[in-house]
Design a protein around this motif. Structure first.
Motif, PDB file in Angstrom:
ATOM      1  N   SER A  76      10.968  13.507   0.909  1.00 50.32           N
ATOM      2  CA  SER A  76      10.928  12.512  -0.171  1.00 50.32           C
ATOM      3  C   SER A  76      11.067  11.099   0.379  1.00 50.32           C
ATOM      4  CB  SER A  76      12.008  12.802  -1.219  1.00 50.32           C
ATOM      5  OG  SER A  76      13.290  12.784  -0.635  1.00 50.32           O
ATOM      6  N   TRP A  77      11.887  10.927   1.395  1.00 50.47           N
ATOM      7  CA  TRP A  77      12.049   9.604   2.000  1.00 50.47           C
ATOM      8  C   TRP A  77      10.759   9.170   2.685  1.00 50.47           C
ATOM      9  CZ3 TRP A  77      11.929   7.553   6.961  1.00 50.47           C
ATOM     10  CH2 TRP A  77      12.443   6.262   7.094  1.00 50.47           C
ATOM     11  N   MET A  78      10.141  10.085   3.434  1.00 54.40           N
ATOM     12  CA  MET A  78       8.878   9.775   4.115  1.00 54.40           C
ATOM     13  C   MET A  78       7.793   9.433   3.093  1.00 54.40           C
ATOM     14  SD  MET A  78       9.107  10.024   7.524  1.00 54.40           S
ATOM     15  CE  MET A  78       7.453  10.380   8.086  1.00 54.40           C
ATOM     16  N   ALA A  79       7.732  10.180   1.987  1.00 57.17           N
ATOM     17  CA  ALA A  79       6.727   9.907   0.955  1.00 57.17           C
ATOM     18  C   ALA A  79       6.934   8.519   0.362  1.00 57.17           C
ATOM     19  CB  ALA A  79       6.795  10.975  -0.138  1.00 57.17           C
ATOM     20  N   ALA A  80       8.193   8.157   0.135  1.00 56.38           N
ATOM     21  CA  ALA A  80       8.472   6.827  -0.416  1.00 56.38           C
ATOM     22  C   ALA A  80       8.059   5.734   0.563  1.00 56.38           C
ATOM     23  CB  ALA A  80       9.960   6.695  -0.745  1.00 56.38           C
ATOM     24  N   GLN A  81       8.286   5.954   1.856  1.00 55.88           N
ATOM     25  CA  GLN A  81       7.894   4.967   2.861  1.00 55.88           C
ATOM     26  C   GLN A  81       6.378   4.809   2.911  1.00 55.88           C
ATOM     27  OE1 GLN A  81      10.340   3.154   4.467  1.00 55.88           O
ATOM     28  NE2 GLN A  81      11.481   4.323   2.970  1.00 55.88           N
ATOM     29  N   LEU A  82       5.664   5.925   2.875  1.00 57.76           N
ATOM     30  CA  LEU A  82       4.202   5.871   2.908  1.00 57.76           C
ATOM     31  C   LEU A  82       3.653   5.221   1.639  1.00 57.76           C
ATOM     32  CD1 LEU A  82       3.425   9.362   4.434  1.00 57.76           C
ATOM     33  CD2 LEU A  82       3.155   7.138   5.541  1.00 57.76           C
ATOM     34  N   GLY A  83       4.251   5.532   0.487  1.00 62.13           N
ATOM     35  CA  GLY A  83       3.813   4.933  -0.782  1.00 62.13           C
ATOM     36  C   GLY A  83       4.015   3.428  -0.787  1.00 62.13           C
ATOM     37  N   ALA A  84       5.141   2.979  -0.246  1.00 67.26           N
ATOM     38  CA  ALA A  84       5.418   1.541  -0.200  1.00 67.26           C
ATOM     39  C   ALA A  84       4.415   0.828   0.699  1.00 67.26           C
ATOM     40  CB  ALA A  84       6.840   1.297   0.302  1.00 67.26           C
ATOM     41  N   ARG A  85       4.072   1.454   1.804  1.00 68.25           N
ATOM     42  CA  ARG A  85       3.083   0.844   2.705  1.00 68.25           C
ATOM     43  C   ARG A  85       1.713   0.799   2.057  1.00 68.25           C
ATOM     44  NH1 ARG A  85       5.474   3.947   7.503  1.00 68.25           N
ATOM     45  NH2 ARG A  85       7.043   2.487   8.214  1.00 68.25           N
ATOM     46  N   GLY A  86       1.369   1.870   1.339  1.00 65.59           N
ATOM     47  CA  GLY A  86       0.064   1.909   0.672  1.00 65.59           C
ATOM     48  C   GLY A  86      -0.053   0.845  -0.409  1.00 65.59           C
ATOM     49  N   GLY A  87       1.032   0.601  -1.120  1.00 67.72           N
ATOM     50  CA  GLY A  87       1.027  -0.419  -2.163  1.00 67.72           C
ATOM     51  C   GLY A  87       0.871  -1.821  -1.618  1.00 67.72           C
ATOM     52  N   ARG A  88       1.292  -2.035  -0.381  1.00 66.59           N
ATOM     53  CA  ARG A  88       1.167  -3.354   0.245  1.00 66.59           C
ATOM     54  C   ARG A  88      -0.174  -3.538   0.936  1.00 66.59           C
ATOM     55  NH1 ARG A  88       6.571  -2.283   2.339  1.00 66.59           N
ATOM     56  NH2 ARG A  88       5.553  -1.759   4.271  1.00 66.59           N
ATOM     57  N   ALA A  89      -0.936  -2.462   1.046  1.00 60.90           N
ATOM     58  CA  ALA A  89      -2.195  -2.518   1.792  1.00 60.90           C
ATOM     59  C   ALA A  89      -3.156  -3.515   1.166  1.00 60.90           C
ATOM     60  CB  ALA A  89      -2.836  -1.136   1.841  1.00 60.90           C
ATOM     61  N   ARG A  90      -3.891  -4.197   1.994  1.00 62.00           N
ATOM     62  CA  ARG A  90      -4.902  -5.146   1.547  1.00 62.00           C
ATOM     63  C   ARG A  90      -6.273  -4.648   1.994  1.00 62.00           C
ATOM     64  NH1 ARG A  90      -1.873  -7.503  -1.852  1.00 62.00           N
ATOM     65  NH2 ARG A  90      -0.384  -9.020  -1.121  1.00 62.00           N
ATOM     66  N   SER A  91      -7.190  -4.673   1.088  1.00 61.03           N
ATOM     67  CA  SER A  91      -8.568  -4.335   1.425  1.00 61.03           C
ATOM     68  C   SER A  91      -9.468  -5.259   0.621  1.00 61.03           C
ATOM     69  CB  SER A  91      -8.872  -2.870   1.097  1.00 61.03           C
ATOM     70  OG  SER A  91      -8.879  -2.678  -0.298  1.00 61.03           O
ATOM     71  N   ASP A  92     -10.720  -5.366   1.035  1.00 65.78           N
ATOM     72  CA  ASP A  92     -11.672  -6.203   0.303  1.00 65.78           C
ATOM     73  C   ASP A  92     -11.832  -5.700  -1.133  1.00 65.78           C
ATOM     74  OD1 ASP A  92     -12.037  -7.798   2.512  1.00 65.78           O
ATOM     75  OD2 ASP A  92     -13.834  -6.726   3.192  1.00 65.78           O
ATOM     76  N   ALA A  93     -11.877  -4.378  -1.299  1.00 63.41           N
ATOM     77  CA  ALA A  93     -12.061  -3.812  -2.634  1.00 63.41           C
ATOM     78  C   ALA A  93     -10.857  -4.133  -3.521  1.00 63.41           C
ATOM     79  CB  ALA A  93     -12.262  -2.300  -2.540  1.00 63.41           C
ATOM     80  N   LYS A  94      -9.652  -3.997  -2.960  1.00 61.39           N
ATOM     81  CA  LYS A  94      -8.442  -4.271  -3.746  1.00 61.39           C
ATOM     82  C   LYS A  94      -8.373  -5.759  -4.120  1.00 61.39           C
ATOM     83  CE  LYS A  94      -3.528  -3.195  -3.629  1.00 61.39           C
ATOM     84  NZ  LYS A  94      -2.444  -2.620  -2.859  1.00 61.39           N
ATOM     85  N   THR A  95      -8.720  -6.639  -3.195  1.00 66.80           N
ATOM     86  CA  THR A  95      -8.715  -8.080  -3.466  1.00 66.80           C
ATOM     87  C   THR A  95      -9.727  -8.424  -4.546  1.00 66.80           C
ATOM     88  OG1 THR A  95      -8.012  -8.523  -1.212  1.00 66.80           O
ATOM     89  CG2 THR A  95      -9.005 -10.350  -2.387  1.00 66.80           C
ATOM     90  N   SER A  96     -10.935  -7.866  -4.462  1.00 70.22           N
ATOM     91  CA  SER A  96     -11.980  -8.123  -5.470  1.00 70.22           C
ATOM     92  C   SER A  96     -11.546  -7.648  -6.843  1.00 70.22           C
ATOM     93  CB  SER A  96     -13.277  -7.407  -5.096  1.00 70.22           C
ATOM     94  OG  SER A  96     -13.866  -8.040  -4.007  1.00 70.22           O
ATOM     95  N   ALA A  97     -10.956  -6.456  -6.913  1.00 70.79           N
ATOM     96  CA  ALA A  97     -10.516  -5.908  -8.200  1.00 70.79           C
ATOM     97  C   ALA A  97      -9.422  -6.775  -8.810  1.00 70.79           C
ATOM     98  CB  ALA A  97     -10.018  -4.473  -8.020  1.00 70.79           C
ATOM     99  N   ALA A  98      -8.490  -7.257  -7.993  1.00 72.53           N
ATOM    100  CA  ALA A  98      -7.411  -8.120  -8.493  1.00 72.53           C
ATOM    101  C   ALA A  98      -7.977  -9.431  -9.035  1.00 72.53           C
ATOM    102  CB  ALA A  98      -6.400  -8.385  -7.388  1.00 72.53           C
ATOM    103  N   ARG A  99      -8.944 -10.003  -8.341  1.00 78.71           N
ATOM    104  CA  ARG A  99      -9.562 -11.254  -8.803  1.00 78.71           C
ATOM    105  C   ARG A  99     -10.323 -11.042 -10.106  1.00 78.71           C
ATOM    106  NH1 ARG A  99     -11.259 -13.120  -2.896  1.00 78.71           N
ATOM    107  NH2 ARG A  99      -9.304 -14.139  -2.358  1.00 78.71           N
ATOM    108  N   ALA A 100     -11.058  -9.922 -10.187  1.00 75.48           N
ATOM    109  CA  ALA A 100     -11.816  -9.624 -11.406  1.00 75.48           C
ATOM    110  C   ALA A 100     -10.865  -9.428 -12.585  1.00 75.48           C
ATOM    111  CB  ALA A 100     -12.683  -8.380 -11.198  1.00 75.48           C
ATOM    112  N   ASN A 101      -9.770  -8.732 -12.374  1.00 74.63           N
ATOM    113  CA  ASN A 101      -8.783  -8.548 -13.441  1.00 74.63           C
ATOM    114  C   ASN A 101      -8.176  -9.875 -13.847  1.00 74.63           C
ATOM    115  OD1 ASN A 101      -9.004  -5.809 -13.878  1.00 74.63           O
ATOM    116  ND2 ASN A 101      -7.432  -5.273 -12.378  1.00 74.63           N
ATOM    117  N   GLY A 102      -7.948 -10.753 -12.894  1.00 75.16           N
ATOM    118  CA  GLY A 102      -7.387 -12.072 -13.186  1.00 75.16           C
ATOM    119  C   GLY A 102      -8.320 -12.886 -14.066  1.00 75.16           C
ATOM    120  N   ARG A 103      -9.627 -12.822 -13.791  1.00 77.38           N
ATOM    121  CA  ARG A 103     -10.607 -13.556 -14.609  1.00 77.38           C
ATOM    122  C   ARG A 103     -10.657 -13.004 -16.031  1.00 77.38           C
ATOM    123  NH1 ARG A 103     -13.365 -13.601  -9.614  1.00 77.38           N
ATOM    124  NH2 ARG A 103     -14.531 -11.723 -10.115  1.00 77.38           N
TER     125      ARG A 103
END
Length: 134
Positions: A97-124
């Protein structure tokens, strides 16, 4: 559930020890790493910040490491933290459970072009849609 006999337990422990067991362990303050020397001659080194119960700990507490009689476990008495040597060799630095939480936290911080584009589109569009109460 069937209980394991002493002979079966000793055989299982011997199997686990075949991959190597700890003969010494220390904390390298300069590098912030735990260093474990195994019976095979291999030296396992990892940042204390990667392991459950060790992240952010005081260097004095990290320096007091006990090795279990079998050599398969490491214990930090001041931190009440334990790690398994066979698990460390497999890259496991805590409970599932601790390892899963660590991996989940890292995944949530991940940056990708697709994630950035989706965030900008949602903002508009005015941001994340509100949940419908139901």
């Amino acid at each position: 559930m069937q209980l394991m006999t002493i002979i079966e337990a000793e055989a299982r422990m011997q199997e686990r020890r075949e991959g190597g067991y700890a003969v010494s362990a220390r904390y390298d303050r300069r590098r912030g790493r735990v260093v474990v020397r195994l019976s095979t001659g291999v030296e396992l080194t990892f940042p204390a910040s990667l392991a459950q119960g060790l992240a952010g700990a005081d260097p004095d507490a990290l320096s007091r490491i006990e090795i279990s009689p079998s050599g398969l476990g490491l214990h930090w008495p001041a931190l009440d933290a334990d790690l398994s040597v066979p698990d460390l060799l497999q890259g496991v630095f805590g409970t599932r459970s601790w390892m899963a939480a660590q991996l989940g936290a890292r995944g949530g911080r991940a940056r990708s072009d697709a994630k950035t584009s989706a965030a900008r589109a949602n903002g508009r569009k005015g941001g994340r849609p509100k949940r419908a109460s139901g």
